[in-house]
Write a protein that holds these residues in place. Structure first.
Motif, PDB file in Angstrom:
ATOM      1  N   MET A 125     -34.166  44.509  70.339  1.00 41.70           N
ATOM      2  CA  MET A 125     -32.789  44.854  69.941  1.00 41.70           C
ATOM      3  C   MET A 125     -31.873  44.987  71.154  1.00 41.70           C
ATOM      4  SD  MET A 125     -31.001  45.473  67.095  1.00 41.70           S
ATOM      5  CE  MET A 125     -31.913  46.280  65.794  1.00 41.70           C
ATOM      6  N   ASN A 126     -32.392  45.636  72.212  1.00 41.37           N
ATOM      7  CA  ASN A 126     -31.571  45.806  73.414  1.00 41.37           C
ATOM      8  C   ASN A 126     -31.227  44.474  74.063  1.00 41.37           C
ATOM      9  OD1 ASN A 126     -31.215  48.545  73.292  1.00 41.37           O
ATOM     10  ND2 ASN A 126     -33.054  48.994  74.506  1.00 41.37           N
ATOM     11  N   ASP A 127     -32.164  43.536  74.014  1.00 42.67           N
ATOM     12  CA  ASP A 127     -31.910  42.212  74.587  1.00 42.67           C
ATOM     13  C   ASP A 127     -30.816  41.491  73.802  1.00 42.67           C
ATOM     14  OD1 ASP A 127     -32.404  39.969  76.311  1.00 42.67           O
ATOM     15  OD2 ASP A 127     -33.437  39.028  74.621  1.00 42.67           O
ATOM     16  N   ILE A 128     -30.888  41.567  72.487  1.00 38.17           N
ATOM     17  CA  ILE A 128     -29.859  40.931  71.658  1.00 38.17           C
ATOM     18  C   ILE A 128     -28.507  41.590  71.910  1.00 38.17           C
ATOM     19  CG2 ILE A 128     -29.084  40.594  69.269  1.00 38.17           C
ATOM     20  CD1 ILE A 128     -32.071  40.344  68.509  1.00 38.17           C
ATOM     21  N   LYS A 129     -28.507  42.926  71.958  1.00 35.64           N
ATOM     22  CA  LYS A 129     -27.263  43.667  72.217  1.00 35.64           C
ATOM     23  C   LYS A 129     -26.647  43.226  73.547  1.00 35.64           C
ATOM     24  CE  LYS A 129     -27.541  48.175  72.897  1.00 35.64           C
ATOM     25  NZ  LYS A 129     -27.816  49.584  72.584  1.00 35.64           N
ATOM     26  N   GLU A 130     -27.482  43.092  74.554  1.00 35.31           N
ATOM     27  CA  GLU A 130     -26.997  42.680  75.876  1.00 35.31           C
ATOM     28  C   GLU A 130     -26.466  41.246  75.838  1.00 35.31           C
ATOM     29  OE1 GLU A 130     -26.466  44.709  78.246  1.00 35.31           O
ATOM     30  OE2 GLU A 130     -25.751  43.152  79.612  1.00 35.31           O
ATOM     31  N   GLN A 131     -27.173  40.371  75.147  1.00 31.68           N
ATOM     32  CA  GLN A 131     -26.705  38.979  75.052  1.00 31.68           C
ATOM     33  C   GLN A 131     -25.378  38.887  74.308  1.00 31.68           C
ATOM     34  OE1 GLN A 131     -29.357  35.692  74.335  1.00 31.68           O
ATOM     35  NE2 GLN A 131     -31.145  36.978  74.705  1.00 31.68           N
ATOM     36  N   LEU A 132     -25.196  39.714  73.288  1.00 28.42           N
ATOM     37  CA  LEU A 132     -23.918  39.729  72.565  1.00 28.42           C
ATOM     38  C   LEU A 132     -22.800  40.253  73.475  1.00 28.42           C
ATOM     39  CD1 LEU A 132     -25.103  40.997  69.071  1.00 28.42           C
ATOM     40  CD2 LEU A 132     -24.030  38.783  69.561  1.00 28.42           C
ATOM     41  N   LEU A 163     -29.204  51.708  66.695  1.00 30.28           N
ATOM     42  CA  LEU A 163     -29.606  51.079  65.439  1.00 30.28           C
ATOM     43  C   LEU A 163     -31.077  51.258  65.105  1.00 30.28           C
ATOM     44  CD1 LEU A 163     -28.016  47.578  64.722  1.00 30.28           C
ATOM     45  CD2 LEU A 163     -27.926  49.674  63.371  1.00 30.28           C
ATOM     46  N   GLU A 164     -31.943  51.062  66.083  1.00 31.68           N
ATOM     47  CA  GLU A 164     -33.381  51.205  65.807  1.00 31.68           C
ATOM     48  C   GLU A 164     -33.695  52.611  65.302  1.00 31.68           C
ATOM     49  OE1 GLU A 164     -34.255  49.611  69.752  1.00 31.68           O
ATOM     50  OE2 GLU A 164     -35.921  48.546  68.809  1.00 31.68           O
ATOM     51  N   GLN A 165     -33.141  53.590  65.988  1.00 30.60           N
ATOM     52  CA  GLN A 165     -33.355  54.986  65.613  1.00 30.60           C
ATOM     53  C   GLN A 165     -32.790  55.273  64.224  1.00 30.60           C
ATOM     54  OE1 GLN A 165     -32.262  57.781  68.824  1.00 30.60           O
ATOM     55  NE2 GLN A 165     -31.179  58.926  67.269  1.00 30.60           N
ATOM     56  N   GLU A 166     -31.594  54.768  63.948  1.00 28.69           N
ATOM     57  CA  GLU A 166     -30.943  55.054  62.668  1.00 28.69           C
ATOM     58  C   GLU A 166     -31.615  54.339  61.502  1.00 28.69           C
ATOM     59  OE1 GLU A 166     -28.771  57.466  62.150  1.00 28.69           O
ATOM     60  OE2 GLU A 166     -29.139  57.869  64.264  1.00 28.69           O
ATOM     61  N   ILE A 167     -32.112  53.136  61.740  1.00 28.42           N
ATOM     62  CA  ILE A 167     -32.838  52.427  60.684  1.00 28.42           C
ATOM     63  C   ILE A 167     -34.108  53.201  60.328  1.00 28.42           C
ATOM     64  CG2 ILE A 167     -34.201  50.355  60.176  1.00 28.42           C
ATOM     65  CD1 ILE A 167     -32.018  48.773  61.766  1.00 28.42           C
ATOM     66  N   LEU A 168     -34.819  53.676  61.339  1.00 25.49           N
ATOM     67  CA  LEU A 168     -36.043  54.442  61.081  1.00 25.49           C
ATOM     68  C   LEU A 168     -35.725  55.775  60.394  1.00 25.49           C
ATOM     69  CD1 LEU A 168     -38.000  53.728  64.382  1.00 25.49           C
ATOM     70  CD2 LEU A 168     -38.447  52.771  62.105  1.00 25.49           C
ATOM     71  N   ARG A 169     -34.630  56.414  60.815  1.00 29.22           N
ATOM     72  CA  ARG A 169     -34.218  57.674  60.173  1.00 29.22           C
ATOM     73  C   ARG A 169     -33.878  57.441  58.710  1.00 29.22           C
ATOM     74  NH1 ARG A 169     -29.970  59.484  58.250  1.00 29.22           N
ATOM     75  NH2 ARG A 169     -28.638  57.880  59.133  1.00 29.22           N
ATOM     76  N   LYS A 170     -33.124  56.349  58.432  1.00 27.97           N
ATOM     77  CA  LYS A 170     -32.719  56.052  57.058  1.00 27.97           C
ATOM     78  C   LYS A 170     -33.921  55.658  56.206  1.00 27.97           C
ATOM     79  CE  LYS A 170     -29.376  55.625  54.041  1.00 27.97           C
ATOM     80  NZ  LYS A 170     -30.068  55.283  52.829  1.00 27.97           N
ATOM     81  N   LEU A 171     -34.869  54.963  56.802  1.00 23.84           N
ATOM     82  CA  LEU A 171     -36.087  54.610  56.069  1.00 23.84           C
ATOM     83  C   LEU A 171     -36.841  55.868  55.644  1.00 23.84           C
ATOM     84  CD1 LEU A 171     -37.978  52.423  54.991  1.00 23.84           C
ATOM     85  CD2 LEU A 171     -39.051  52.331  57.247  1.00 23.84           C
TER      86      LEU A 171
END
Ligand SMILES: [Mg+2]
Length: 105
Positions: free
Chosen positions: A1-8, A74-82
């Protein structure tokens, strides 16, 4: 996720597009791209796998950009919401059911 965020970030910085990316504009873009995703299934059940992939990627990129803009992990929030969803929809009450959590017995 961090790599995608950085590329964006790099993609947008190179084009000086960050000036257009207010949280509101990014949220609107998520909805617009979600509409384009729906359009892939309009009128029939056949769909173009590549077109669907493109639109899913568009939705996800705008979600990642919006989360990045307003400091959401996002990773943290997706896991929290799950975890929250697991509480709302216990397996023993909802397995095989499409009922909303407040309609479960
Ligand atoms: Mg699109």
């Amino acid at each position: 996720m961090n790599d995608i965020k950085e590329q964006l970030r790099i993609f947008n910085e190179e084009r000086d597009w960050d000036q257009f990316h207010s949280p509101e504009n990014l949220a609107k873009s998520v909805a617009i791209e979600a509409g384009e995703l729906l359009e892939c299934f309009q009128w029939n059940n056949d769909f173009d796998q590549r077109a669907v992939s493109d639109e899913i990627a568009d939705v996800m990129m705008y979600c990642i950009m919006l989360a990045d803009k307003i400091d959401i992990n996002l990773e943290q929030e997706i896991l929290r919401k799950l975890e929250e969803n697991k509480q709302k929809y216990p397996v023993e009450k909802c397995k095989g059911s499409s009922k909303k959590y407040n309609e479960l017995d």
